[in-house]
Structures are given as structure tokens and as C-alpha cells.
Write a protein that holds these residues in place. Structure first.
Motif, PDB file in Angstrom:
ATOM      1  N   GLY A 341      50.943  32.418  62.373  1.00 22.34           N
ATOM      2  CA  GLY A 341      51.455  33.696  62.852  1.00 22.34           C
ATOM      3  C   GLY A 341      50.790  34.175  64.127  1.00 22.34           C
ATOM      4  N   GLU A 368      54.462  30.728  56.913  1.00 18.19           N
ATOM      5  CA  GLU A 368      53.252  31.305  57.493  1.00 18.19           C
ATOM      6  C   GLU A 368      52.115  31.238  56.498  1.00 18.19           C
ATOM      7  OE1 GLU A 368      53.556  34.752  60.052  1.00 18.19           O
ATOM      8  OE2 GLU A 368      51.917  35.689  58.951  1.00 18.19           O
ATOM      9  N   MET A 379      55.385  37.700  62.356  1.00 21.53           N
ATOM     10  CA  MET A 379      56.232  37.870  61.184  1.00 21.53           C
ATOM     11  C   MET A 379      56.868  39.255  61.180  1.00 21.53           C
ATOM     12  SD  MET A 379      57.509  36.441  58.578  1.00 21.53           S
ATOM     13  CE  MET A 379      58.580  37.189  57.362  1.00 21.53           C
TER      14      MET A 379
END
Lengths: 434, 514
Positions: A341, A368, A379
Motif C-alpha cells: 500500500g 494488501e 487503499m
């Protein structure tokens, strides 16, 4: 005293061995989560059997332990107190080979990878992959003869089938003639041939007592109008069971060894499962830092790299591959990106992601690996733009899954290697494929 | 009959003559040459035909795998203590190895017939097992594998929690009461190996007879399997009783072999070596065949870094005893010799060595042999050590030599080999809390019970007993400084959860295994 040798059937051993193997398989299924997280499996050579350590099929009885709860005993050989005489591999994800240590209770069993995957598929409730009807694609390939019909155009006569019909008629006629006139087979054949295949004419010839041919003329097939068979034309289509996985992984510095292992492990199982689901599954491996590149399988699973992070580069390269080599009409396409991420330009990444989705791929996946259960900036960005809604996982509440209502997009967030299997299960859930 | 078999029969004859000449008791043996698969089957089941169980299949497969992976393997032999004795020879053994095995097996049979621990072994165990196998198949058909299997699992878990000397002491409850509380000391004909020596019975005051009615067992009972089979409040059906009693009987058959493993293998190795030497001298075997023999012989006697090789250790102890009793290196006179040079050349030419080892063969078990004849010198010569498992730096485990002091090693071995290596678990109360609960006690010496095995085995006991099971034992724990300390604990299993009470503090906790 006698020394003898008899013929023996070995029966009870193999029978009970089968019972034991059934118990082992149960144990494997129960222990799947740990097996999936075993690094030695994905780093093995392809042709090797997967060695799966199975605990739990011991014969229990009261026995001595040692104060530390660990093993020991009396042995024999060279050595002073303090010398190491043997090693046991560690549990969990650490690679290692079984040493020559004692341990009657630790049963290491060997099973084929494909068997292991079969259990996973059963466990996930995925259909029997023999049928491979999960994702067939139909592609037109021009026109072709497909069937047989009683009517049609003269150039399309199916000669073989027509001749067959004629032979059948001939046999039938000859039987009829013999029955009606009581003449021999040869005489009937000759008469039918002289009558050019006309049954009534041949009958008349044979009923004439003066008809007594000196030479035998063998009969040929009698083809009448209704005996003709024609080929039919159809549009030609090909049924494809092709899939391509575009495995993308962030190999930048922030992806530590553990995270890379999780990503690799995830891809390894995904690829192996897809290989069972499709006749033909291709996997392209893409790694990225600030730039993306296509790498080979070995490189992908074994090599580490470091550097900065632009996730969009991976999506762009994937889109290029789809455009140039994998038309969505012929391939089921699954681009998956694994990352922690950490991204230097989330806006651009989301843009590239949308472009990939618009190409008509089946589903874009994003995995992730969270740190301390904190969702990344990337995200959150994706969540906003694609209007994701979280779905609770059926398999493990600690796996967070988000779906997009409008797009073929799925995100899976998880923390450690024990979540690999639940995450894969969630991803491959039966309903997602229908 | 093949030429080879004819030759083997001739040699068989000679082996018997030689051993008879040396004073062994020779019984003719029914030899059968079998293919490897069949051999593994017999080894896994312990008998030529036995009731089915998945664990036998596991062992069968394991033997087969080891054999296939290692290529040749050891000269597998299997001898049954039956009447007449029966031995199996593996088809693939080279000829001189077949001879070695035969000589070895004759010595085993001598041991079976002469050692006192085998006096009560039933001679028709193979027939019993054959019949049992058929009955078990019927039980499976009638009641289903789902009922038979857990019962077999439970029975096998407790197969050696029995009293191996029970044949001798079949007494009624009344006789037992008389013995325990009566005036007369009964004739003690029972052979008691370690147990009675370590835990002599003490006469106690006769309690009120009304209390005695409800006391079960009258005294701590070592035959756990027999007790719960007979007294289970479930109660067990006839077929279930039968299953457990078959398993228990087989336990009684195998137990003497377990408690004399080192003695018996040492004895057999001692004699096969001598017989083979003689056969080569007498040209029954060719010099070319000596290579094969030597290779297998040394494989049999190889050192094992992780456990004692009974062939090697047993043989070396017997050889040492023979030498000491041949040269008079025993007793008070020998102990008082101090001069180093004198000790080295000491030889009273008593030649009592053979007599001595024949005596050991008749009356000794492994524990006694190790305790009395594993001298400091032997521990040193054999390079014995105690090893422990510990965490290694790479996260795995490693095995490390922890001790090489003879007295520590002897103590450890003594415990390992008392009662065939089984921890002593006694039934002390079959009507605990007046609710028919079962109370067991572990007789703690040095080593605690393995906790995973303890819990799983308690579950097996519970399966048969059907009510709450308790087990008192001692936990050995380690403090931060690495020092060990002990706690008296009582484990409980109620059919679904395990709990444990710390008897020293009185607190109870959940003890579910991870």
C-alpha cells in the motif's frame, strides 16, 4: 526342521495403509492453512513432490516428557557435552529439511501438489475442474461443415453417407427378391443390375421362367432420391478455456522479506489453482518499483529488489500486455497486484487501474499486506474512487474483502501468512464466477 | 526345493549342533522365507495375522518406505515366541545373511524358553490373533468402523498399562482382602521385576468392612486396561469387552519382549557372531561370503546417535560380564585392588564368564542389566551420552549432548527401561467422589509425563470409562533462571474439556492444548 517358502498374499497391510492414508488426508485438510504458508513448497523445483509435514496421526499413550517439554534421550557416538548432534527444522514458514533426528511421532508424508490443490478446491466448494466449464469463451473462426441433412445443394453431397444409404437399400432389395421368387442370390443380383436398380423390373425378370443368366453380374449400390445426404454449413466457433494471470508485485524496499513471501505464496497458490481450472492458463510476471517490468517465474519468486514505488507503472504495463497479446475475447484475464500500500502517486495508480478495468478484463484483484492492521493511503484512495463496500469474509473474519458494485474489482487486506488460504478462498469463492 | 534351500537346511543342522554343544537350549524352529512386503506386514502387525487397524497400516508403509529408500536395509528377521517357534526370513537376504539370521533366531528362542519373564506367555497367540481378526471384522460389519475404531484406538493406547505379572496373581477379591489385611503373609510366587522392588507393599490397618465394600480397587491397580475394561460404568457390551481383552492379551504377550529387548538382542548377537565364526572356520560358508556377512553384521551393530542400539549395547555388556567373570574382576577382592598395573593384568583364571551370562539370560531384565552391569568403563567405551532438545538460533530445534557422566546416564536408562519404558499409572480409585469417576495416579520418579500425550490418552481412557477421569502427577517447570521446580497437579477430563488443578495452591485452570 523345515525351511519353507509359500505363496503369500499381502493383503491386510495395504488395506490398513489405505485407512491410514485416508486419515492422513483428513489431517492435511485440517492443516491446510499451515501447509499453504510453508515456504519450502513455493521454493521447490517444479518436478519435486511437495513434502507436507503432518502431525496428528500419532498413536497416543502415556509417555515420559522432559522438564522443558522438549525431547531428548540416550544416544551413542563421539562428542562432548555441548556438542550439537542433530537438527530439527523449525515450524511455520521457515524453510528447512528434515534432518536425521529421532521422532517416531513426527510423520512426514509426501503428497503431490495436484492432490493438495484438489483438496483446496473441494474445500472451497469449487466445481469439479474436469469439466472446466467455469469460463469458456466462444470465438468465431469462419464457416465450416457441421452437420448432415437430407436436403441440400448438389455440390454438398456427402458421398460416404449417401453410398451407405445405397448399400443398405441394395441389401434390402436383394432380400425382397429372394423371398418373392425363391431364386439364388447371384440370379437376383444379376437381375437387379440388368434392371438398373428398379425393383419391379427386376421382379418381372426373375418371375420369367426363361430368365437364366449365364454370367453373374455383381450388384452395386442402389441410390434413390431419398438416399442422398448433404453436408450443412455452420458458423465455426472455437471454445476457449484460456486464462491469463497478470501477477504484479511491488518489490520496492518497503516490501520486506516477509511481505514478499506472503505475496509470492499467494500468487503461487493462485496460479496453481487456476492451472487446474483452465485448459490453458498463462501467467505473466510483473514486478515494479518506480518502473514495471516483465520478469520470468524464477525471478519473480526468488529475487528481491529495492527502490521507490509507483504502482501505476504495473497497471500500465498490464494494460499494454492486454492490448497487445491477450484480447479479452479469447482470454479470461486476471490482473492482480500485491503491495503493502506504500505508493508515491495513488491518484495516478487509480487512473491506471480504471483504464485496465475498461479494457474488459474479468477481474482486477488487489492484495494488501497491512502493517499493524492499518489500511494504506492507496487503499483508501481506491475505496473512494471505485465506491468499494466491505464484504465480510465467510472463511476468516480477519480477512477484509471489499468489492466494487460497478467494477470487476476486489481488494483483500490481510496481515500474515496464515491468512493466505482464507484470502485465496475468498477470492475464488464460487459465486464470484457465476 | 532349491539347491540354496538344501544348503541352508544343512547349515541349519550344523547351527543347532554348535549351539547345543555350547549349552544353549535348542528348539527346532519353523522357518519361512517370505517376500519383503509380507515381512513388513508381519512386523507391523506383530503377528502373521492380526486384527485390522490404521496404525498397523502406517507402520507397514513406514517399513516399506525405509526399505525402498535405503535400497538394501538390515537383515530383517522376525521370530515368534510360539510353540513351536516360528521365524521369518526375508527372501531378499543374501545367503550368508540368511545364515546369520538363523543363528540369531536360535539364540532368541533359547532366550524365550529360558528367561523367567517369558514363563507365562501364551503359546497359541497366533491362533488367538487369527480368530480375533475374524471376530473384529464381524464387529466392524455389525457395529460400524466408527464404533470399532475409537475403541481399538483407546485399547491400543493403554495396551501396556497392564500388569505383566498378572498371570501369576489371579486372585479373587476375597483372597486379595486376606492378603492385604489378613494375618498371614501369602506365598509370593509372583515374579515382580522393578515394581515391587521399588514400591514394596505395606500392610495397613484393616478399614471398616462397610467402607471396603465401596472401595475399588482394594489396592492401587497397575492393570489399568484390565480394570477399566471390567469395571467401566458405561457398561461395555460383550463385543467391546472382547476387543479390549484381545488387545490386553496381546499386550501381555509383547510385554516380556519389551522389557528384555537389550538382553535378548545382545544375547542373540553374542551367539550369532560366534556361530558364524565357527561356520566360516568349518567351511560351511565360503571366504567370498564373508564380505556380505561382515557388512550386515556391522550394520546390525552400528552406533545410533539418538538411541541405544540394543544389539550393540546388549552384546557389549554381556561380553564385558563374561570377561570380568573369566578373569575374576568382580567382588570384594577386585574392588580392593588399587595398583593400576595390577588391575590391568588381573586374571584369576576363574573362567566363570559363560556361567554368569547364562545366569543373566535366565533371570535378568533390561533394567536390571543396565543397573548392575553397565559399568562406568562401559559407558565410557560405548561413548554413551544423554542429549536434550533445545531451540537453535535459526528458529528450529537442535539436539545437544547434555551429559556424559556415567551415574546420570545409568539413572536415565534405568528409568527408561523400567516397566518396558512405560510410565507407571495406577488406578487408585474407581469410584471417586462416590460418582463412579476414575482417579489415576502417576508414580513420579524423575521425568514428568508428556503433556500432549497425557491429555490425548486421558481422552482414550474417558472413551472407555464414560465418566470423568482424573490423573494426579507432578509437573516439572522451569523458572526464568532456568532452574526446574515441581508442582503436584491433578488433571481432569470431563469428555469435552481438560482442566488442571494445582494441588499445591488449589487453583484450577483450563489446560486446552494449542
Amino acid at each position: 526342521m523345515p525351511i519353507h517358502q509359500r505363496k503369500h498374499e499381502t493383503k491386510q497391510g495395504p488395506l490398513d495403509a489405505a485407512r491410514h492414508r485416508a486419515k492422513q488426508r483428513e489431517a492435511i485438510k485440517r492443516g491446510m492453512r499451515d501447509i499453504v504458508a510453508d515456504e519450502s513448497i513455493i521454493t521447490r523445483r517444479r518436478e519435486e513432490k511437495v513434502k507436507v509435514p503432518i502431525r496428528g496421526i500419532k498413536s497416543y499413550r502415556f509417555k515420559h516428557g522432559s522438564p522443558s517439554g522438549e525431547g531428548g534421550g540416550v544416544g551413542q557416538g563421539e562428542g562432548e557435552p555441548g556438542d550439537v548432534i542433530g537438527k530439527k527444522p523449525g515450524g511455520g514458514s521457515k524453510p528447512g529439511q528434515a534432518g536425521d533426528q529421532p521422532g517416531e511421532d513426527y510423520i512426514e508424508s509426501e503428497i503431490e501438489l495436484s492432490e493438495l490443490i484438489q483438496y483446496m478446491l473441494e474445500d472451497m466448494g469449487l466445481p469439479n475442474m474436469e469439466q472446466k466449464d467455469v469460463a469458456k469463451l466462444v470465438t468465431p473462426e469462419g464457416w465450416t461443415f457441421k452437420g448432415i441433412s437430407r436436403s441440400g445443394l448438389r455440390p454438398n453431397i456427402e458421398k460416404k453417407r449417401t453410398l451407405e444409404q445405397g448399400m443398405r437399400r441394395l441389401v434390402h432389395f436383394l432380400e425382397e427378391l429372394k423371398r418373392e421368387t425363391g431364386r439364388s442370390e447371384e440370379e437376383c443380383e444379376t437381375a437387379l443390375e440388368l434392371a438398373h436398380g428398379d425393383l419391379n423390373e427386376a421382379l418381372e425378370l426373375l418371375r420369367d421362367p426363361s430368365f437364366s443368366p449365364e454370367t453373374h453380374i455383381p450388384a452395386t449400390a442402389v441410390i434413390e432420391r431419398e438416399d442422398f445426404r448433404f453436408r450443412t454449413m455452420e458458423e465455426d466457433v472455437e471454445y476457449h478455456s484460456n486464462a491469463v494471470v497478470l501477477a504484479m508485485m511491488d518489490v520496492s524496499a518497503s516490501m520486506g522479506t516477509e511481505k514478499k513471501f506472503i505475496a509470492r505464496s499467494f500468487f503461487f497458490w493462485l496460479v496453481e489453482i487456476l492451472r487446474h481450472m483452465y485448459d490453458n492458463v498463462e501467467i505473466r510476471f510483473i514486478t515494479h518499483t518506480t518502473e514495471a517490468k516483465v520478469v520470468d517465474e524464477y525471478h519473480f519468486f526468488h529475487k528481491g529488489e529495492s527502490g521507490g514505488t509507483f504502482c501505476y507503472t504495473a497497471f500500465d504495463l498490464a494494460a499494454d500486455l492486454v492490448g497487445s497479446q491477450y484480447p479479452p475475447s479469447k482470454y479470461n484475464i486476471y490482473p492482480f497486484l500485491f503491495s503493502d500500500g506504500d505508493d508515491w502517486n495513488p491518484e495516478l495508480t487509480v487512473k491506471s487501474l480504471r483504464r485496465l478495468l475498461d479494457l474488459g478484463v474479468n477481474m482486477v484483484g488487489y492484495g494488501e499486506i497491512m502493517e499493524r492492521s492499518v489500511m494504506s493511503n492507496l487503499m483508501r484512495h481506491v475505496e473512494n474512487v471505485l465506491a468499494l463496500r466491505p464484504v465480510s469474509s465467510q472463511h476468516d473474519p480477519s480477512v477484509v474483502v471489499s468489492e466494487s458494485a460497478r467494477h470487476q474489482f476486489l481488494a483483500v487486506l490481510f496481515e500474515d501468512e496464515r491468512r493466505i488460504l482464507p484470502a485465496i478462498k475468498e477470492l475464488l469463492r464460487k459465486e464470484r464466477w457465476q | 526345493m532349491t539347491e540354496e534351500q538344501k544348503r541352508l537346511e544343512k547349515i541349519d543342522q550344523r547351527i543347532q549342533e554348535i549351539l547345543e554343544e555350547w549349552g544353549l537350549s535348542v528348539t527346532s524352529i519353523d522357518f519361512e522365507i517370505v517376500p519383503s512386503q509380507r515381512m513388513f506386514e508381519i512386523m507391523a502387525y506383530g503377528l502373521p495375522v492380526n486384527f485390522r487397524h490404521w496404525s498397523r497400516g502406517r507402520d507397514y508403509e513406514r517399513l516399506r518406505t525405509i526399505y525402498e529408500h535405503s535400497g538394501s536395509g538390515l537383515p530383517y528377521e522376525m521370530v515368534l515366541n510360539t510353540s513351536p517357534p516360528k521365524a521369518f526370513l526375508m527372501e531378499t537376504n543374501p545367503f550368508p545373511v540368511q545364515v546369520l539370521v538363523m543363528a540369531h533366531v536360535y539364540a532368541h528362542v533359547d532366550f524365550f524358553t529360558q528367561n523367567r519373564f517369558f514363563e507365562a506367555t501364551p503359546s497359541d497367540i497366533t491362533v488367538q490373533a487369527y480368530e480375533a481378526a475374524k471376530r473384529f471384522d464381524r464387529y466392524e460389519e455389525r457395529h460400524g468402523l466408527s464404533r470399532l475404531e475409537p475403541l481399538c484406538d483407546a485399547g491400543l493406547a493403554l495396551q501396556y498399562n497392564i500388569d505383566p505379572d498378572i498371570h501369576k496373581s489371579k486372585e479373587s477379591r476375597q483372597e486379595q482382602m486376606d492378603r492385604l489385611y489378613g494375618e498371614e503373609e501369602p506365598e509370593s510366587g509372583a515374579v515382580r521385576d522393578s515394581f515391587e522392588e521399588l514400591y514394596p507393599r505395606q500392610k495397613s490397618e484393616r478399614p471398616d468392612s462397610r467402607d471396603l465394600v465401596h472401595t475399588t480397587p482394594l489396592e492401587p491397580e497397575r492393570d489399568l486396561l484390565g480394570y477399566i475394561q471390567q469395571k467401566s460404568p458405561k457398561p461395555l457390551q460383550d463385543w467391546e469387552q472382547d476387543v479390549l481383552s484381545v488387545i490386553r492379551n496381546q499386550g501381555l504377550y509383547f510385554y516380556p519382549q519389551m522389557r528384555t529387548k537389550i538382553m535378548n538382542e545382545g544375547w542373540a548377537a553374542f551367539w550369532h557372531e560366534r556361530v558364524m565364526r565357527r561356520l566360516f572356520e568349518e567351511r560351511y560358508l565360503t571366504p567370498e561370503e564373508h564380505g556380505y556377512y561382515a557388512q550386515y553384521h556391522s550394520a546390525v551393530l552400528a552406533e545410533n546417535p539418538f538411541q541405544l542400539n540394543p544389539y550393540l549395547v546388549g552384546k557389549r555388556i554381556l561380553e564385558d560380564v563374561k570377561k570380568r567373570w573369566d578373569t575374576g574382576r568382580y567382588g570384594k577382592r577386585w574392588r580392593e585392588v588399587e595398583d593400576e598395573h595390577e588391575r590391568e593384568n588381573w586374571d584369576t583364571q576363574e573362567n566363570k564368564g559363560l556361567d554368569k551370562i547364562f545366569r543373566l539370560r535366565t533371570v535378568y531384565s533390561d533394567r536390571m542389566l543396565l543397573e548392575h552391569f553397565l559399568t562406568d568403563e562401559l559407558v565410557h567405551d560405548l561413548q554413551l551420552y544423554v542429549y536434550k532438545e533445545r531451540r537453535s538460533r535459526d528458529g528450529g530445534k537442535e539436539l545437544v549432548i547434555a551429559e556424559s557422566r556415567p551415574e546420570v546416564i545409568r539413572q536415565q536408562l534405568k528409568e527408561l527401561h523400567a516397566d518396558g519404558g512405560q510410565p507407571r499409572i495406577l488406578v487408585t480409585n474407581g469410584n471417586f467422589k462416590n460418582r463412579g469417576e476414575l482417579y489415576l495416579e502417576h508414580v513420579f520418579e524423575e521425568n514428568p509425563l508428556d503433556s500432549e500425550y497425557l491429555q490425548k490418552t486421558m481422552e482414550h481412557v474417558h472413551f472407555i470409562w464414560g465418566r470423568r477421569v482424573h490423573l494426579k502427577t507432578v509437573e516439572v517447570l522451569m523458572d526464568r533462571a532456568g532452574r526446574t521446580y515441581q508442582r503436584n497437579v491433578l488433571h481432569h477430563f470431563n469428555g469435552s474439556t481438560h482442566t488442571v488443578t494445582d494441588l499445591d495452591s488449589g487453583s484450577t485452570r483450563d489446560s486446552r492444548m494449542k
